[in-house]
Write an enzyme that holds these catalytic residues in place. Structure first.
Site, short mmCIF file in Angstrom:
data_model
loop_
_atom_site.label_atom_id
_atom_site.label_comp_id
_atom_site.label_asym_id
_atom_site.label_seq_id
_atom_site.Cartn_x
_atom_site.Cartn_y
_atom_site.Cartn_z
NE ARG A 13 -2.58 -14.84 -2.16
CZ ARG A 13 -2.09 -14.07 -3.12
NH1 ARG A 13 -2.66 -13.83 -4.57
NH2 ARG A 13 -1.00 -13.52 -2.60
CB SER A 57 -3.45 -9.58 -9.33
OG SER A 57 -4.32 -9.09 -8.54
CG HIS A 110 -7.72 -7.99 -4.83
ND1 HIS A 110 -7.13 -8.21 -5.46
CD2 HIS A 110 -6.41 -8.56 -3.70
CE1 HIS A 110 -5.31 -8.22 -5.95
NE2 HIS A 110 -5.72 -8.37 -4.84
CE LYS A 138 4.66 -6.49 -7.07
NZ LYS A 138 3.24 -7.07 -6.04
P1 ADP Z 1 0.93 -6.27 -3.36
O1 ADP Z 1 1.75 -5.92 -4.63
O2 ADP Z 1 0.88 -5.42 -1.96
O3 ADP Z 1 1.01 -8.20 -3.16
P2 ADP Z 1 -1.60 -7.43 -4.56
O4 ADP Z 1 -2.73 -7.13 -5.27
O5 ADP Z 1 -1.62 -8.73 -5.41
O6 ADP Z 1 -0.89 -6.65 -3.80
O7 ADP Z 1 -2.41 -7.84 -3.21
C1 ADP Z 1 -3.03 -7.02 -1.88
C2 ADP Z 1 -3.31 -7.77 -0.93
O8 ADP Z 1 -4.55 -8.58 -1.42
C3 ADP Z 1 -2.35 -8.82 -0.55
O9 ADP Z 1 -2.09 -8.96 1.24
C4 ADP Z 1 -2.46 -9.81 -0.81
O10 ADP Z 1 -1.94 -11.77 0.14
C5 ADP Z 1 -4.23 -9.90 -0.92
N1 ADP Z 1 -4.71 -11.43 -1.63
C6 ADP Z 1 -4.83 -10.93 -3.55
N2 ADP Z 1 -4.96 -11.51 -3.66
C7 ADP Z 1 -6.16 -12.06 -2.82
C8 ADP Z 1 -6.69 -14.09 -3.12
N3 ADP Z 1 -6.95 -14.15 -3.33
N4 ADP Z 1 -7.23 -13.40 -1.81
C9 ADP Z 1 -7.36 -12.92 -0.27
N5 ADP Z 1 -6.11 -11.86 -0.39
C10 ADP Z 1 -5.69 -11.14 -1.93
#
Ligand code: ADP
Length: 173
Positions: A90, A128, A17, A41
């Site tokens: 990703r 996450s 992130h 969630k």
């Molecule tokens: P959501 O609940 O919207 O999926 P996340 O917190 O899981 O929220 O992810 C937020 C954003 O960050 C999304 O666009 C996700 O694809 C991106 N993201 C999550 N982990 C990574 C990572 N390791 N590398 C790049 N982008 C990521």
């Protein structure tokens, strides 16, 4: 003045992130990291805790601010005057869901673009969910999240274990 919103649950935030936030901050005048409440969630951290952790982790990025994202993303983006929504990609596996969301958002508001940023390959496997699972099994998450976040996740897991009825020993989602 180009404003973009980077929305997510960030439960907890990872180096993936932060990598996306850093890249996005370089190409926008203001980047607003929208921390979604997401009651569906069942997050391990409250939205206030996630916001505070994100604020600390991004304090070196001067054009980034952290805000609570309530309601529909596109309504929020409109309200703050954003021209774009930033999402991280990703792997190919993210694509279908992200594509669908981008299309729906464009239907709802075609003046707001979705920008996909590709993370550094070092972080492309991070999520996450994985972090929560490793932590729940008492694994070391310090390679994947800042030290302060690792400490807080561990503390949270210990409190949860203490409060959990003895019969339910499983891990979340
Ligand atoms: P959501 O609940 O919207 O999926 P996340 O917190 O899981 O929220 O992810 C937020 C954003 O960050 C999304 O666009 C996700 O694809 C991106 N993201 C999550 N982990 C990574 C990572 N390791 N590398 C790049 N982008 C990521």
């Amino acid at each position: 003045m180009k404003i973009a919103v980077y929305p997510g649950s960030f439960d907890p935030l990872t180096y993936g992130h932060l990598d996306v936030a850093e890249r996005a901050s370089k190409i926008t005048d203001t980047l607003i990291i929208g921390v979604a409440e997401n009651p569906m969630k069942q997050p391990i951290f409250t939205v206030e805790e996630r916001m505070e952790m994100m604020q600390q982790a991004t304090r070196h990025l001067k054009n980034v601010r952290v805000d609570k994202l309530e309601g529909l993303l596109i309504d929020y983006a409109r309200k703050v005057g954003a021209q774009a929504v930033v999402r991280g990609l990703r792997a190919v596996s993210d694509f279908e869901y992200e594509f669908q969301m981008a299309m729906i958002n464009r239907k709802l508001e075609d003046r707001i673009e979705t920008l996909f940023l590709v993370t550094s390959e070092n972080y492309s496997y991070l999520s996450s969910t994985m972090i929560r699972e490793i932590a729940a099994l008492d694994g070391d998450i310090t390679p994947f999240v800042p030290e302060e976040i690792a400490r807080r996740v561990k503390e949270k897991m210990q409190n949860e274990n203490r409060n959990r009825p003895r019969s339910s020993g499983g891990i979340r989602d």
